[in-house]
Enzyme design. Structure first.
Site, PDB file in Angstrom:
ATOM      1  N   TRP A 157     -39.262  28.851   3.221  1.00 19.67           N
ATOM      2  CA  TRP A 157     -39.740  29.770   4.258  1.00 19.67           C
ATOM      3  C   TRP A 157     -40.002  31.175   3.722  1.00 19.67           C
ATOM      4  CZ3 TRP A 157     -36.280  33.590   3.912  1.00 19.67           C
ATOM      5  CH2 TRP A 157     -35.003  33.263   3.472  1.00 19.67           C
ATOM      6  N   ASN A 158     -39.469  31.512   2.544  1.00 18.29           N
ATOM      7  CA  ASN A 158     -39.498  32.941   2.185  1.00 18.29           C
ATOM      8  C   ASN A 158     -40.886  33.424   1.764  1.00 18.29           C
ATOM      9  OD1 ASN A 158     -39.254  31.523  -0.205  1.00 18.29           O
ATOM     10  ND2 ASN A 158     -37.956  33.036  -1.192  1.00 18.29           N
ATOM     11  N   ALA A 183     -41.115  24.351   5.302  1.00 17.84           N
ATOM     12  CA  ALA A 183     -39.789  24.634   5.870  1.00 17.84           C
ATOM     13  C   ALA A 183     -39.871  24.662   7.400  1.00 17.84           C
ATOM     14  CB  ALA A 183     -39.278  25.972   5.353  1.00 17.84           C
ATOM     15  N   GLY A 235     -37.027  25.691  -3.501  1.00 20.22           N
ATOM     16  CA  GLY A 235     -35.950  25.929  -2.542  1.00 20.22           C
ATOM     17  C   GLY A 235     -34.638  26.123  -3.271  1.00 20.22           C
ATOM     18  N   GLU A 257     -38.560  24.375  -8.490  1.00 18.78           N
ATOM     19  CA  GLU A 257     -38.451  25.838  -8.551  1.00 18.78           C
ATOM     20  C   GLU A 257     -37.269  26.195  -7.670  1.00 18.78           C
ATOM     21  OE1 GLU A 257     -40.157  27.724 -10.412  1.00 18.78           O
ATOM     22  OE2 GLU A 257     -41.927  26.584 -10.926  1.00 18.78           O
ATOM     23  N   LEU A 258     -36.153  26.571  -8.300  1.00 19.06           N
ATOM     24  CA  LEU A 258     -34.906  26.666  -7.535  1.00 19.06           C
ATOM     25  C   LEU A 258     -34.401  28.101  -7.424  1.00 19.06           C
ATOM     26  CD1 LEU A 258     -33.299  23.443  -9.035  1.00 19.06           C
ATOM     27  CD2 LEU A 258     -34.744  23.679  -7.010  1.00 19.06           C
ATOM     28  N   CYS A 291     -36.672  34.617  -4.753  1.00 18.99           N
ATOM     29  CA  CYS A 291     -35.962  33.959  -5.849  1.00 18.99           C
ATOM     30  C   CYS A 291     -35.911  34.849  -7.086  1.00 18.99           C
ATOM     31  CB  CYS A 291     -36.653  32.644  -6.168  1.00 18.99           C
ATOM     32  SG  CYS A 291     -38.413  32.857  -6.424  1.00 18.99           S
ATOM     33  N   GLU A 391     -26.041  33.540  -5.986  1.00 19.66           N
ATOM     34  CA  GLU A 391     -27.279  34.206  -5.563  1.00 19.66           C
ATOM     35  C   GLU A 391     -27.016  34.906  -4.218  1.00 19.66           C
ATOM     36  OE1 GLU A 391     -30.430  31.460  -4.366  1.00 19.66           O
ATOM     37  OE2 GLU A 391     -31.955  32.844  -5.079  1.00 19.66           O
ATOM     38  N   GLU A 468     -44.874  26.345 -12.644  1.00 17.81           N
ATOM     39  CA  GLU A 468     -45.998  26.451 -11.724  1.00 17.81           C
ATOM     40  C   GLU A 468     -46.937  27.521 -12.255  1.00 17.81           C
ATOM     41  OE1 GLU A 468     -44.500  27.156  -7.754  1.00 17.81           O
ATOM     42  OE2 GLU A 468     -44.699  25.050  -7.277  1.00 17.81           O
TER      43      GLU A 468
HETATM   44  P1  NAD Z   1     -33.665  25.084   1.076  1.00 19.19           P
HETATM   45  O1  NAD Z   1     -33.429  24.321  -0.157  1.00 19.19           O
HETATM   46  O2  NAD Z   1     -32.668  25.000   2.177  1.00 19.19           O
HETATM   47  O3  NAD Z   1     -35.066  24.717   1.741  1.00 19.19           O
HETATM   48  C1  NAD Z   1     -36.253  24.601   0.992  1.00 19.19           C
HETATM   49  C2  NAD Z   1     -37.070  23.428   1.522  1.00 19.19           C
HETATM   50  O4  NAD Z   1     -36.304  22.231   1.386  1.00 19.19           O
HETATM   51  C3  NAD Z   1     -37.449  23.524   2.991  1.00 19.19           C
HETATM   52  O5  NAD Z   1     -38.714  22.936   3.183  1.00 19.19           O
HETATM   53  C4  NAD Z   1     -36.400  22.659   3.665  1.00 19.19           C
HETATM   54  O6  NAD Z   1     -36.831  22.143   4.893  1.00 19.19           O
HETATM   55  C5  NAD Z   1     -36.239  21.566   2.643  1.00 19.19           C
HETATM   56  N1  NAD Z   1     -34.982  20.835   2.698  1.00 19.19           N
HETATM   57  C6  NAD Z   1     -33.777  21.280   3.124  1.00 19.19           C
HETATM   58  N2  NAD Z   1     -32.859  20.295   3.004  1.00 19.19           N
HETATM   59  C7  NAD Z   1     -33.508  19.214   2.495  1.00 19.19           C
HETATM   60  C8  NAD Z   1     -33.097  17.899   2.128  1.00 19.19           C
HETATM   61  N3  NAD Z   1     -31.832  17.491   2.266  1.00 19.19           N
HETATM   62  N4  NAD Z   1     -34.028  17.063   1.624  1.00 19.19           N
HETATM   63  C9  NAD Z   1     -35.314  17.460   1.462  1.00 19.19           C
HETATM   64  N5  NAD Z   1     -35.753  18.697   1.792  1.00 19.19           N
HETATM   65  C10 NAD Z   1     -34.860  19.559   2.296  1.00 19.19           C
HETATM   66  O7  NAD Z   1     -33.873  26.553   0.579  1.00 19.19           O
HETATM   67  P2  NAD Z   1     -33.846  27.865   1.418  1.00 19.19           P
HETATM   68  O8  NAD Z   1     -32.455  28.355   1.502  1.00 19.19           O
HETATM   69  O9  NAD Z   1     -34.613  27.687   2.681  1.00 19.19           O
HETATM   70  O10 NAD Z   1     -34.734  28.785   0.449  1.00 19.19           O
HETATM   71  C11 NAD Z   1     -34.177  29.737  -0.357  1.00 19.19           C
HETATM   72  C12 NAD Z   1     -33.921  29.223  -1.767  1.00 19.19           C
HETATM   73  O11 NAD Z   1     -35.160  28.922  -2.386  1.00 19.19           O
HETATM   74  C13 NAD Z   1     -33.270  30.264  -2.623  1.00 19.19           C
HETATM   75  O12 NAD Z   1     -32.274  29.688  -3.414  1.00 19.19           O
HETATM   76  C14 NAD Z   1     -34.416  30.760  -3.487  1.00 19.19           C
HETATM   77  O13 NAD Z   1     -34.009  31.330  -4.708  1.00 19.19           O
HETATM   78  C15 NAD Z   1     -35.220  29.531  -3.662  1.00 19.19           C
HETATM   79  N6  NAD Z   1     -36.598  29.864  -4.019  1.00 19.19           N
HETATM   80  C16 NAD Z   1     -37.014  29.607  -5.287  1.00 19.19           C
HETATM   81  C17 NAD Z   1     -38.291  29.929  -5.682  1.00 19.19           C
HETATM   82  C18 NAD Z   1     -38.765  29.643  -7.070  1.00 19.19           C
HETATM   83  O14 NAD Z   1     -39.969  29.712  -7.303  1.00 19.19           O
HETATM   84  N7  NAD Z   1     -37.907  29.305  -7.999  1.00 19.19           N
HETATM   85  C19 NAD Z   1     -39.166  30.517  -4.779  1.00 19.19           C
HETATM   86  C20 NAD Z   1     -38.724  30.768  -3.486  1.00 19.19           C
HETATM   87  C21 NAD Z   1     -37.420  30.424  -3.121  1.00 19.19           C
END
Ligand code: NAD
Length: 489
Positions: A157-158, A183, A235, A257-258, A291, A391, A468
């Site tokens: 979502w970010n 998301a 995520g 990408e975590l 992130c 984080e 990416e």
């Molecule tokens: P999240 O992992 O909760 O959600 C990300 C996505 O995963 C969403 O679409 C969500 O619906 C989905 N999701 C959630 N649970 C799932 C499951 N069990 N199975 C499959 N999909 C599932 O992450 P968040 O907290 O919403 O986002 C923030 C995180 O994302 C932070 O840790 C941030 O650093 C990271 N992030 C990383 C990058 C990068 O490029 N490395 C970019 C943006 C955000």
């Protein structure tokens, strides 16, 4: 029958994009506005049946799209980017409604979304192979690139627009078909981008969108679906680990990408005001929900006092406020759970010896979320608080003092993550030398990081797998096939 476009965005519908058509689902879920607590829209809630439909449509569309000449894929993607460019302001408004980010940041993100989609459109026409005449006695060979197959793309979502462009743009350019699961907090921006591609004439099934309130069920079904060849996910590290395990039995291609926990090393000859301004930008953009956000700021002792004083003053000057008001620096966080998590982390840091130099109060709470007053933690002891290993996904920076350059590098590298890092030094040479020693996918020297389509982006360690953007970002969606041709008698 023509309908009024949802929220003023041409083509936007609160439905699933399935096999080239917008379809309702049996249920809907509400999307909330973090700045007001109000409901913005109800969107279709996909379940397991829709996963099967979307993947089947993608698998059926794949051979045709993969065989489409690159310049024709270019045409469709470029037309999509053009439509998207016309809709930037309208989609940015929706993005600010569902994320709470300041409208200027949403407009900037949408412009980047268009720019990356344009860049990938051109890449679609530039996927050459190799021909090796006489590579061995009596042998010629071809090395050809083929799309990896149906891609499941899961986005956070970010940056709900930009992340879609990075994944969907690259995968479509490579000739893959994509099923996108955005998301649950931000389905509308993703639907609006898909609408532009759909309106530009993307063939049916090449892109499907599944909005859902149940990401675990739908995400698991998508990732484990036998017709999905590749998973691209942005995520949290926790969900990324789970998806990697789910994809393992079928040895699927996985791009992750975590999370990040970016360090900043400020050396004693850094230009102080530049360093302060850039670290503020790198930490508090998007209310700190990035992130690559500069979480841990390590400052060399000689300038630590002056840096901290100016940094705290600059953070105090940031204005939390209405995302639609000019001059607002920070909107609310995405949801109350995020506010609560940060409050717990700040409390733990102070218990572990850090001083809260400014901020940390909850402001303007509503049913969906609240603002968190931008905060700075200062660790004055020699040992940094253990909680800084986590984080902090919001507007909280920590400042820690170090003595020698080696110590600064060691502190920066003392993490399981490795996504982004920053170095501030009096000369580019000194900054570059330190940057080379930091274990991180991207390093900014004397400045915050910018997103450029040509530059690969991704994480080391628990920050991810693969890259990416750039050439590398397209390669992730391609298989390499070697064909040897023996000369006849
Ligand atoms: P999240 O992992 O909760 O959600 C990300 C996505 O995963 C969403 O679409 C969500 O619906 C989905 N999701 C959630 N649970 C799932 C499951 N069990 N199975 C499959 N999909 C599932 O992450 P968040 O907290 O919403 O986002 C923030 C995180 O994302 C932070 O840790 C941030 O650093 C990271 N992030 C990383 C990058 C990068 O490029 N490395 C970019 C943006 C955000």
């Amino acid at each position: 029958m023509t309908r009024e476009p949802l929220l003023g965005v041409p083509g936007l519908r609160p439905e699933l994009l399935l096999d080239g058509a917008w379809r309702a689902a049996a249920a809907t879920f509400a999307v909330g506005n973090p700045a007001t607590g109000e409901r913005i829209a109800d969107v279709a809630d996909a379940g397991l049946a829709e996963v099967d439909l979307a993947v089947a449509a993608a698998a059926a569309a794949l051979p045709g799209w993969a065989a489409t000449p690159g310049w024709q894929r270019y045409r469709v993607l470029a037309d999509g980017a053009r439509l998207l460019a016309e809709r930037v302001e309208a989609i940015a408004r929706v993005m600010s409604l569902e994320t709470g980010k300041p409208i200027a940041e949403s407009v900037g993100e949408m412009r980047n979304t268009v720019r990356f989609l344009e860049w990938y459109s051109h890449e679609a026409a530039r996927l050459p192979g190799e021909y090796w005449p006489g590579v061995a006695p009596g042998r010629d060979a071809y090395v050809v690139k083929e799309p990896v197959g149906v891609v499941a793309a899961i986005t956070p979502w970010n940056f709900p627009g930009f992340m879609v462009a990075c994944k969907v743009g690259a995968a479509l350019a490579a000739g893959c078909a994509v099923v996108l699961k955005p998301a649950e907090q931000t389905p509308l921006t993703a639907l609006a981008i898909a609408a532009a591609l759909h309106d530009a004439g993307l063939p049916a099934g090449v892109l499907g969108v599944l909005t859902t309130s149940d990401p675990a069920t739908v995400g698991t079904a998508l990732v484990t679906h036998p017709d999905v060849a590749c998973v691209t996910f942005t995520g949290s590290t926790a969900v990324g680990e789970r998806l990697l395990a789910l994809a393992a039995p079928a040895i699927k291609r996985v791009l992750l990408e975590l999370g990040g926990n970016a360090p900043v090393v400020v050396l004693d000859d850094a230009v102080l005001d530049d360093a302060v301004a850039q670290v503020v930008r790198a930490r508090y953009l998007n209310a700190g929900q990035a992130c690559v956000a500069a979480n841990r700021v390590y400052v060399q002792r000689g300038i630590a006092e002056a840096f901290t004083e100016r940094f705290v003053a600059a953070v105090r000057a940031l204005r939390p406020g209405d995302p639609f008001e000019a001059g607002t620096d920070l909107g609310p966080l995405i949801e109350l759970a995020a506010v609560e998590r940060l409050e717990r982390q700040v409390a733990t840091a102070t218990e572990q010896g850090a001083r809260l130099a400014t901020g940390g109060a909850r402001l303007g709470e509503n049913a969906v979320s609240a603002w968190l007053e931008p905060a700075v933690l200062v660790a004055e002891g020699r040992a940094q608080p253990a909680v800084l290993a986590e984080e902090f996904f919001g507007p909280v920076a920590s400042v820690v003092v170090f003595d020698t350059e080696d110590e600064g590098v060691a502190l920066a590298n003392d993490t399981r993550y490795g996504l982004a890092a920053y170095v501030f030094a009096g000369t580019a040479d000194r900054g570059l030398a330190v940057a080379r020693r930091i274990r991180s996918g991207s390093v900014g020297v004397n400045g915050a990081l910018v997103s450029e389509p040509a530059l690969p982006f991704g994480g080391m360690g628990e920050s991810g797998l693969g890259r990416e953007r750039g050439r590398a970002g397209i390669e992730e969606f391609l298989e390499t096939k070697t064909i040897q041709v023996a000369a006849r008698g």
